[in-house]
Design an enzyme around this catalytic site. Structure first.
Site, PDB file in Angstrom:
ATOM      1  N   HIS A 129       0.721   0.125 -10.018  1.00  0.00           N
ATOM      2  CA  HIS A 129      -0.218  -0.668  -9.206  1.00  0.00           C
ATOM      3  C   HIS A 129      -0.751  -1.851 -10.022  1.00  0.00           C
ATOM      4  O   HIS A 129      -1.963  -2.106 -10.083  1.00  0.00           O
ATOM      5  CB  HIS A 129      -1.383   0.183  -8.691  1.00  0.00           C
ATOM      6  CG  HIS A 129      -2.015  -0.387  -7.445  1.00  0.00           C
ATOM      7  ND1 HIS A 129      -2.480   0.402  -6.425  1.00  0.00           N
ATOM      8  CD2 HIS A 129      -2.264  -1.676  -7.072  1.00  0.00           C
ATOM      9  CE1 HIS A 129      -2.994  -0.377  -5.465  1.00  0.00           C
ATOM     10  NE2 HIS A 129      -2.869  -1.631  -5.842  1.00  0.00           N
ATOM     11  N   GLU A 175      -3.323   7.618  -5.999  1.00  0.00           N
ATOM     12  CA  GLU A 175      -3.395   6.878  -7.268  1.00  0.00           C
ATOM     13  C   GLU A 175      -4.694   7.190  -8.003  1.00  0.00           C
ATOM     14  O   GLU A 175      -5.766   7.105  -7.391  1.00  0.00           O
ATOM     15  CB  GLU A 175      -3.284   5.374  -6.993  1.00  0.00           C
ATOM     16  CG  GLU A 175      -1.959   4.974  -6.369  1.00  0.00           C
ATOM     17  CD  GLU A 175      -1.913   3.510  -5.941  1.00  0.00           C
ATOM     18  OE1 GLU A 175      -0.808   2.988  -5.728  1.00  0.00           O
ATOM     19  OE2 GLU A 175      -2.990   2.882  -5.818  1.00  0.00           O
ATOM     20  N   ARG A 195       0.832  -1.195   0.000  1.00  0.00           N
ATOM     21  CA  ARG A 195       0.000   0.000   0.000  1.00  0.00           C
ATOM     22  C   ARG A 195       0.872   1.252   0.000  1.00  0.00           C
ATOM     23  O   ARG A 195       1.872   1.334   0.708  1.00  0.00           O
ATOM     24  CB  ARG A 195      -0.908   0.034   1.236  1.00  0.00           C
ATOM     25  CG  ARG A 195      -2.083  -0.945   1.197  1.00  0.00           C
ATOM     26  CD  ARG A 195      -3.120  -0.499   0.171  1.00  0.00           C
ATOM     27  NE  ARG A 195      -4.260  -1.400   0.118  1.00  0.00           N
ATOM     28  CZ  ARG A 195      -4.375  -2.418  -0.739  1.00  0.00           C
ATOM     29  NH1 ARG A 195      -3.382  -2.679  -1.577  1.00  0.00           N
ATOM     30  NH2 ARG A 195      -5.460  -3.169  -0.759  1.00  0.00           N
TER      31      ARG A 195
END
Length: 323
Positions: free
Chosen positions: A290, A269, A240
């Site tokens: 990601h 993000e 994370r």
């Protein structure tokens, strides 16, 4: 629950997989994506009883405007996008996805580790600059390469993903030490050793993070932790954004405080154009968007589990409940 449910998937395009429809009477509405400002209106217009969301947040004030909502099925593991206390207060069940990325994320973790230890980015840049072509010998030196065998991997967190990462590490001949929030009764059988936070931080050749983002873990790696790491160490974060202070990491990489880092997550993000790590152009830093979780196999497992969760709840036997 005999009445047909009204299901709204707020961000269908967040997963690339075949989503089967639940095997009970329902009305289905899906949107490719939904902005935060449109979420309540779309759910309210459909009088949704079930909301599917991957990254569209629902706050306490949002939930207060959705009296028909009974289930929020999060199409991800992290549930920080939902005000869980408000959902619990309103009797809204929240479910999430678990253990779907046990192959793809550890493999991505080791892709980052190998690329950094083998200096792939640096040597590719040298070739593109014509340095190998001008070399006086058959090979090109210039960036130190280190084997994984015999080195130490330190894990923060030892859930399904940390455990799978440890298995790969052992196959490479690495020693694995783990700092976890709770005791590990199977540590010896797994071939890993429990260690203190300080030992993992100060003695590991590679540190990999496998923790959720909470108030306790936010900025767990900041400037004061980075300075205690080995100068030859790598820091890997496929967990994370927010676990690591991004400004401090950028400074550590620029000054050679640590040898390198591989990240798949950022605090915000998608990232703003001025994000410090997004703009870090160094051969010892790799940033991926990601995508560690996103193999085709993992995404299909995710959506299958998502619908399983909804069906289990509808049948009165909820699973993977968060509230």
């Amino acid at each position: 629950m005999s009445q047909a449910h009204r299901i709204v998937f707020l961000d269908r395009d967040s997963v690339i997989a075949n989503v089967r429809k639940p095997g009970f009477a329902h009305e289905w509405t899906e949107y490719p994506a939904t902005s935060a400002g449109d979420a309540v209106q779309r759910l309210r217009d459909a009088r949704a009883t079930i909301c599917i969301t991957n990254k569209v947040a629902l706050s306490a004030s949002d939930l207060a405007q959705l009296p028909d909502l009974k289930l929020i099925a999060v199409a991800a593991t992290g549930t920080n996008i939902i005000d869980l206390a408000a959902a619990r207060e309103r009797g809204i069940t929240v479910t999430n996805i678990r253990n779907y990325a046990v192959n793809t994320l550890p493999e991505h973790t080791f892709a980052l580790i190998l690329a950094l230890r083998r200096q792939l980015v640096a040597y590719r840049a040298d070739i593109e600059a014509g340095l190998w072509q001008k070399s006086e010998r058959f090979c090109l030196f210039g960036h130190p390469i280190s084997d994984l065998a015999g080195s130490r991997l330190g894990l923060f967190g030892y859930g399904a993903l940390g455990k799978a990462t440890a298995q790969i590490a052992r196959a490479f001949g690495m020693e694995v030490i783990v700092h976890n929030r709770s005791p590990l009764p199977d540590a010896a059988a797994d071939g890993v050793r429990e260690a203190s936070f300080d030992e993992v931080l100060e003695t590991s050749d590679v540190i990999s993070l496998h923790l959720p983002l909470t108030d306790k873990t936010r900025n767990m790696i900041s400037a004061k932790e980075l300075i205690r790491m080995k100068r030859s160490a790598l820091l890997i974060n496929t967990a994370r954004g927010g676990l690591v202070d991004e400004e401090a990491l950028a400074d550590a990489l620029r000054t050679g405080l640590i040898a390198g880092a591989g990240f798949d997550v950022l605090i915000t993000e998608p990232p703003p154009a001025d994000n410090v790590l997004l703009n870090l152009r160094l051969p010892n830093f790799i940033l991926t968007p990601h995508s560690a979780w996103a193999s085709s196999q993992a995404m299909q497992t995710l959506v299958d589990q998502l619908i399983d969760n909804i069906e289990a709840w509808q049948h009165g036997a909820p699973r993977n409940m968060v509230t």
